[in-house]
Motif scaffolding. Sequence first.
Motif, PDB file in Angstrom:
ATOM      1  N   ILE A  58       0.837  -1.205   0.000  1.00  0.00           N
ATOM      2  CA  ILE A  58       0.000   0.000   0.000  1.00  0.00           C
ATOM      3  C   ILE A  58       0.873   1.258   0.000  1.00  0.00           C
ATOM      4  O   ILE A  58       0.615   2.203  -0.751  1.00  0.00           O
ATOM      5  CB  ILE A  58      -0.963  -0.013   1.209  1.00  0.00           C
ATOM      6  N   LYS A  59       1.920   1.260   0.819  1.00  0.00           N
ATOM      7  CA  LYS A  59       2.838   2.407   0.863  1.00  0.00           C
ATOM      8  C   LYS A  59       3.443   2.675  -0.514  1.00  0.00           C
ATOM      9  O   LYS A  59       3.565   3.818  -0.944  1.00  0.00           O
ATOM     10  CB  LYS A  59       3.968   2.145   1.869  1.00  0.00           C
ATOM     11  N   ASP A  60       3.825   1.613  -1.192  1.00  0.00           N
ATOM     12  CA  ASP A  60       4.461   1.744  -2.504  1.00  0.00           C
ATOM     13  C   ASP A  60       3.499   2.363  -3.522  1.00  0.00           C
ATOM     14  O   ASP A  60       3.867   3.251  -4.293  1.00  0.00           O
ATOM     15  CB  ASP A  60       4.942   0.372  -2.994  1.00  0.00           C
ATOM     16  N   ILE A  61       2.252   1.923  -3.496  1.00  0.00           N
ATOM     17  CA  ILE A  61       1.280   2.394  -4.485  1.00  0.00           C
ATOM     18  C   ILE A  61       0.840   3.835  -4.208  1.00  0.00           C
ATOM     19  O   ILE A  61       0.568   4.604  -5.133  1.00  0.00           O
ATOM     20  CB  ILE A  61       0.079   1.424  -4.547  1.00  0.00           C
TER      21      ILE A  61
ATOM     22  N   GLU B  67       7.183  -8.167  -7.070  1.00  0.00           N
ATOM     23  CA  GLU B  67       6.469  -7.041  -6.466  1.00  0.00           C
ATOM     24  C   GLU B  67       6.179  -5.913  -7.447  1.00  0.00           C
ATOM     25  O   GLU B  67       5.086  -5.357  -7.458  1.00  0.00           O
ATOM     26  CB  GLU B  67       7.318  -6.514  -5.307  1.00  0.00           C
ATOM     27  N   GLU B  68       7.162  -5.555  -8.258  1.00  0.00           N
ATOM     28  CA  GLU B  68       6.995  -4.392  -9.135  1.00  0.00           C
ATOM     29  C   GLU B  68       5.827  -4.566 -10.095  1.00  0.00           C
ATOM     30  O   GLU B  68       4.988  -3.678 -10.247  1.00  0.00           O
ATOM     31  CB  GLU B  68       8.293  -4.143  -9.923  1.00  0.00           C
ATOM     32  N   ILE B  69       5.743  -5.730 -10.737  1.00  0.00           N
ATOM     33  CA  ILE B  69       4.644  -5.984 -11.678  1.00  0.00           C
ATOM     34  C   ILE B  69       3.337  -6.190 -10.910  1.00  0.00           C
ATOM     35  O   ILE B  69       2.295  -5.654 -11.272  1.00  0.00           O
ATOM     36  CB  ILE B  69       4.943  -7.204 -12.575  1.00  0.00           C
ATOM     37  N   LYS B  70       3.409  -6.954  -9.823  1.00  0.00           N
ATOM     38  CA  LYS B  70       2.200  -7.217  -9.036  1.00  0.00           C
ATOM     39  C   LYS B  70       1.550  -5.911  -8.586  1.00  0.00           C
ATOM     40  O   LYS B  70       0.328  -5.766  -8.627  1.00  0.00           O
ATOM     41  CB  LYS B  70       2.529  -8.096  -7.824  1.00  0.00           C
TER      42      LYS B  70
ATOM     43  N   ALA C  84      -3.913  -3.388  -6.197  1.00  0.00           N
ATOM     44  CA  ALA C  84      -3.395  -2.234  -6.937  1.00  0.00           C
ATOM     45  C   ALA C  84      -4.523  -1.534  -7.686  1.00  0.00           C
ATOM     46  O   ALA C  84      -4.601  -0.298  -7.706  1.00  0.00           O
ATOM     47  CB  ALA C  84      -2.309  -2.681  -7.919  1.00  0.00           C
ATOM     48  N   ARG C  85      -5.406  -2.307  -8.293  1.00  0.00           N
ATOM     49  CA  ARG C  85      -6.513  -1.712  -9.056  1.00  0.00           C
ATOM     50  C   ARG C  85      -7.470  -0.963  -8.136  1.00  0.00           C
ATOM     51  O   ARG C  85      -7.947   0.121  -8.480  1.00  0.00           O
ATOM     52  CB  ARG C  85      -7.240  -2.810  -9.845  1.00  0.00           C
TER      53      ARG C  85
ATOM     54  N   LYS D 216      -8.024   3.306  -7.833  1.00  0.00           N
ATOM     55  CA  LYS D 216      -9.334   3.972  -7.775  1.00  0.00           C
ATOM     56  C   LYS D 216      -9.407   4.857  -6.528  1.00  0.00           C
ATOM     57  O   LYS D 216      -9.930   5.969  -6.563  1.00  0.00           O
ATOM     58  CB  LYS D 216     -10.464   2.935  -7.728  1.00  0.00           C
ATOM     59  N   LEU D 217      -8.868   4.334  -5.417  1.00  0.00           N
ATOM     60  CA  LEU D 217      -8.893   5.095  -4.172  1.00  0.00           C
ATOM     61  C   LEU D 217      -8.032   6.354  -4.273  1.00  0.00           C
ATOM     62  O   LEU D 217      -8.381   7.399  -3.729  1.00  0.00           O
ATOM     63  CB  LEU D 217      -8.409   4.225  -3.011  1.00  0.00           C
ATOM     64  N   LYS D 218      -6.909   6.240  -4.983  1.00  0.00           N
ATOM     65  CA  LYS D 218      -6.021   7.398  -5.161  1.00  0.00           C
ATOM     66  C   LYS D 218      -6.769   8.571  -5.786  1.00  0.00           C
ATOM     67  O   LYS D 218      -6.591   9.718  -5.395  1.00  0.00           O
ATOM     68  CB  LYS D 218      -4.843   7.023  -6.079  1.00  0.00           C
ATOM     69  N   ILE D 219      -7.626   8.269  -6.759  1.00  0.00           N
ATOM     70  CA  ILE D 219      -8.422   9.311  -7.421  1.00  0.00           C
ATOM     71  C   ILE D 219      -9.325   9.997  -6.391  1.00  0.00           C
ATOM     72  O   ILE D 219      -9.428  11.229  -6.349  1.00  0.00           O
ATOM     73  CB  ILE D 219      -9.261   8.706  -8.571  1.00  0.00           C
TER      74      ILE D 219
END
Length: 203
Positions: free
Chosen positions: A19-22, A176-179, A186-187, A191-194
């Motif tokens: 979560i921190k990474d995203i 991790e990077e692709i995942k 991630a998806r 959406k939450l980031k928006i």
Amino acid sequence: MNRRRLILSTGNINKVEEIKDILKDLPLDVLSKKDLGLGSIEVEENGDTLEENAIIKAKSLANMVDGMVMADDSGLFVNYLNGEPGVHSARYAGINARDDENNIKLLNRLKGVPLEKRDAYFKTVIVLVTEKGEVITVTGKCEGYIGFEPKGEEGFGYDPLFVVKGYDKTFAELGEEIKNKISHRARALNKLKIEMKKILEDD
């Protein structure tokens, strides 16, 4: 924009890092409940759906802390097994089951089932409770199928068994990077980031 606190209800260190990474490009201080000394507090996840469990976790933590609170619930749904393990994914082989025990149970339940009937999907529901008490819900989904044996060294949970559609590799093989770009979580997080950008800009 001023930095804001986002407290995660999870105690899963792998999930916290993911979560921190995203969310790293947002002006947020992302903290786990353990960081606030609340790691020992467990909430009974007695909902019948991922949505219900995520809301239970988010609201209970929001009552104890200052800041935005995020909780998620994820599940692996195997169509051949009528959606098992689903909402019980984390405790499929028992309440304190290890990842490998859950994986073994799933493989046993699918013994002799051919590839074309092993389709499955991961689903994540994320609930955000804002400082104002608003509840925002987003979902993410990733399609794939269940392999015949664990493959790969990375990831956690069912990652060594879940072969991602379009990649023909498990999450544990992809790394991790692709995942963190294609996963169900991630998806949902994208959406939450928006939604979070709107909250951060409005205040």
